[in-house]
Design a protein around this motif. Structure first.
Motif, short mmCIF file in Angstrom:
data_model
loop_
_atom_site.label_atom_id
_atom_site.label_comp_id
_atom_site.label_asym_id
_atom_site.label_seq_id
_atom_site.Cartn_x
_atom_site.Cartn_y
_atom_site.Cartn_z
N PRO A 26 -43.48 61.03 49.97
CA PRO A 26 -42.02 60.37 49.03
C PRO A 26 -42.24 60.66 47.85
O PRO A 26 -43.44 60.51 46.74
CB PRO A 26 -42.09 59.15 50.00
CG PRO A 26 -43.04 58.82 50.58
CD PRO A 26 -43.75 60.29 50.70
N THR A 82 -40.69 58.90 43.80
CA THR A 82 -39.24 58.22 43.28
C THR A 82 -39.46 57.65 42.00
O THR A 82 -40.19 58.74 41.28
CB THR A 82 -39.58 56.63 43.64
OG1 THR A 82 -38.23 55.95 43.90
CG2 THR A 82 -40.62 55.99 43.37
N ARG A 89 -33.98 66.85 40.06
CA ARG A 89 -33.06 66.71 41.76
C ARG A 89 -33.76 68.18 41.76
O ARG A 89 -34.28 68.37 43.28
CB ARG A 89 -32.31 66.14 42.57
CG ARG A 89 -32.53 64.57 42.18
CD ARG A 89 -31.48 63.83 43.36
NE ARG A 89 -29.80 64.07 42.44
CZ ARG A 89 -29.50 63.64 42.19
NH1 ARG A 89 -29.83 62.28 41.80
NH2 ARG A 89 -27.95 64.15 41.35
N ARG A 132 -39.90 63.89 49.79
CA ARG A 132 -38.70 63.87 49.39
C ARG A 132 -38.53 62.67 48.92
O ARG A 132 -38.77 61.42 48.59
CB ARG A 132 -38.74 62.85 51.08
CG ARG A 132 -37.68 62.33 51.68
CD ARG A 132 -37.95 61.23 52.93
NE ARG A 132 -38.81 60.23 53.00
CZ ARG A 132 -40.49 60.43 53.61
NH1 ARG A 132 -41.21 61.26 53.38
NH2 ARG A 132 -40.73 58.95 53.75
N GLN A 184 -36.83 59.29 46.91
CA GLN A 184 -35.73 57.77 47.41
C GLN A 184 -35.81 57.51 46.14
O GLN A 184 -36.79 56.98 45.02
CB GLN A 184 -36.64 57.28 48.44
CG GLN A 184 -37.37 57.47 48.23
CD GLN A 184 -39.12 56.76 49.48
OE1 GLN A 184 -39.36 57.32 50.36
NE2 GLN A 184 -39.44 55.02 49.32
N ALA A 185 -35.18 56.24 46.13
CA ALA A 185 -35.31 55.01 45.27
C ALA A 185 -36.70 54.19 45.27
O ALA A 185 -37.08 54.37 46.63
CB ALA A 185 -33.31 54.43 45.96
#
Length: 335
Positions: A253, A255, A272, A283, A285-286
Motif C-alpha cells: 500500500p 498513500t 500515479r 497499491r 490508496q487514500a
C-alpha cells in the motif's frame, strides 16, 4: 477498547486528544510546540509542551482515567535516548500507567495506513517517504531539507518556478507565464531574492509559489509543465526507493499526505503514472487517518509492525496508583 491520550508534538504546535474506551474523542487541546527532541534541552521543552496539552484534558474529565499515552514527537527518530527520557519523565508527571514515545513520522505512517505496512509519502513545503515493512523494517527516504533534498516538494517546485521566471527575465530561458506570476506575487524581478528571504523562511515562501506553477502548467505553459513533471518523477523515485527497502512479495500500500496533494491532477496524475510503471507491486490508496489516529493505535497496540520504533515506559502493576491531577512541571530554563 482502551482509553488513551494521543499527542502530536511538532515544532510549531502540540495537539493532544483524549479518547474514551469506546474509541470516541472526548476532548482536544492545542498548545505551542517544541524545537525537537534532538535539540539542546529538547526533552525539557517537549515535556513542558506535552504536559501543557494533556493536563487540561484530564482536569476537564477527571472520571476518565486513560490507561496509556502515546506521543509522536518531531526529532524522536534521531534521539532514542531522549525519547526514553521523555517517556520516563511523562510517566512521573501524568496519571497514566503506560507511556509511549515515537517519531511523528511513525505516528503519521500508522494513522495513514491504519497500522499496516506500506509507504506514506508526505509532501508539503518539504517531502519525505516513510516505509515500514511487515517485519518492522523502516526506510526514511529524502526529507533532507530544502537545500540538500526535499525533491519534488512545494519548496522545490516553487524554487524551480522562480528560477524559470528569472531565466526568462534575463533572456537565458524560454518565455513563461511564471514571470508575470512572480512579479504579481513578489514585485519586480530585481527584488525577488530579498522578497523570498523577507520573513526568514525562504523555503516556505518559495513553496507558496508552487500553486502558481501548477496553474501555469495546467494552462499549458511549457516551462511550468516541465517543472511539475520533474517533481512527479522525483516524488515517484522517493516512493519506489522506500518500497524497495521495505516491501515484500505482495502489493505494498502507498498513500499520499500533505498540503501539496491539493495541487490536484496536474501533479498527482503524472505521479500515479510513474508509480503504475514501477516494477515493484504497489497499491495506491487514500490515507485512512491522521497522525493522532496513529498515536492512538500505537498507544493501545504493541503488536503493530511499528513497534521496533516505539519507546515505552510503564509502572509496575503494584505501583499504578497515581494522583488524578499531578503538579505541572516548571517550564525549561532558557540560558
Amino acid at each position: 477498547m482502551t482509553s488513551a491520550v494521543a499527542v502530536d508534538l511538532g515544532k510549531t504546535g502540540c495537539r493532544a486528544v483524549l479518547w474514551d474506551d469506546t474509541g470516541s474523542v472526548q476532548e482536544t487541546h492545542d498548545v505551542p510546540g517544541a524545537p525537537g527532541l534532538a535539540t539542546r534541552d529538547g526533552v525539557a521543552a517537549a515535556r513542558a509542551a506535552v504536559c501543557a496539552a494533556v493536563l487540561p484534558l484530564l482536569e476537564r474529565r477527571p472520571a476518565l482515567r486513560p490507561a496509556t499515552l502515546c506521543v509522536g514527537a518531531a526529532g524522536a527518530a534521531s534521539a532514542p535516548e531522549a525519547s526514553q527520557a521523555l517517556a520516563e519523565r511523562l510517566l512521573a508527571d501524568l496519571p497514566v500507567p503506560r507511556v509511549a514515545v515515537t517519531s511523528d513520522a511513525v505516528t503519521g505512517h500508522a494513522g495513514a495506513l491504519d497500522g499496516h505496512p506500506g509507504v506514506v509519502l508526505a509532501i508539503g513545503t518539504g517531502s519525505v517517504a516513510v516505509g515500514i515493512g511487515a517485519d518492522g523494517a523502516l526506510a526514511r527516504v529524502d526529507g533532507w531539507g530544502p537545500w540538500l533534498g526535499d525533491e519534488g516538494s512545494g519548496a522545490w517546485i516553487g524554487t524551480a518556478g522562480l528560477r524559470a521566471a528569472l531565466r526568462a527575465h534575463d533572456g537565458r530561458g524560454p518565455a513563461t507565464a511564471l514571470l508575470d506570476a512572480a512579479v504579481e506575487r513578489f514585485g519586480p524581478p530585481d527584488r525577488l531574492p530579498a522578497a523570498v528571504d523577507r520573513d526568514g523562511t525562504p523555503a516556505r515562501t518559495a513553496a507558496s509559489f508552487a500553486p502558481e506553477v501548477a496553474r501555469a502548467a495546467a494552462a499549458g505553459d511549457g516551462a511550468a509543465a516541465g517543472i511539475v513533471r520533474r517533481a512527479a518523477a522525483a516524488l515517484g523515485e522517493t516512493v519506489l526507493t522506500a518500497a524497495r527497502r521495505t516491501g515484500g512479495a505482495d502489493a505494498l500500500p502507498v498513500t499520499l499526505t500533505g498540503g501539496l496533494t491539493g495541487l490536484g491532477e496536474v501533479l498527482l496524475g503524472p505521479l500515479r503514472a510513474y508509480l503504475a510503471d514501477a516494477p515493484e507491486p504497489l497499491r495506491l490508496q487514500a490515507p485512512l487517518g491522521e497522525p493522532l489516529d496513529g498515536a492512538r493505535l500505537l498507544a493501545v497496540n504493541s503488536g503493530l509492525p511499528h513497534e521496533p520504533h516505539v519507546v515505552r515506559a510503564g509502572r509496575p502493576t503494584s505501583a499504578r496508583t497515581v494522583p488524578t491531577v499531578p503538579t505541572r512541571p516548571a517550564p525549561p530554563t532558557v540560558a
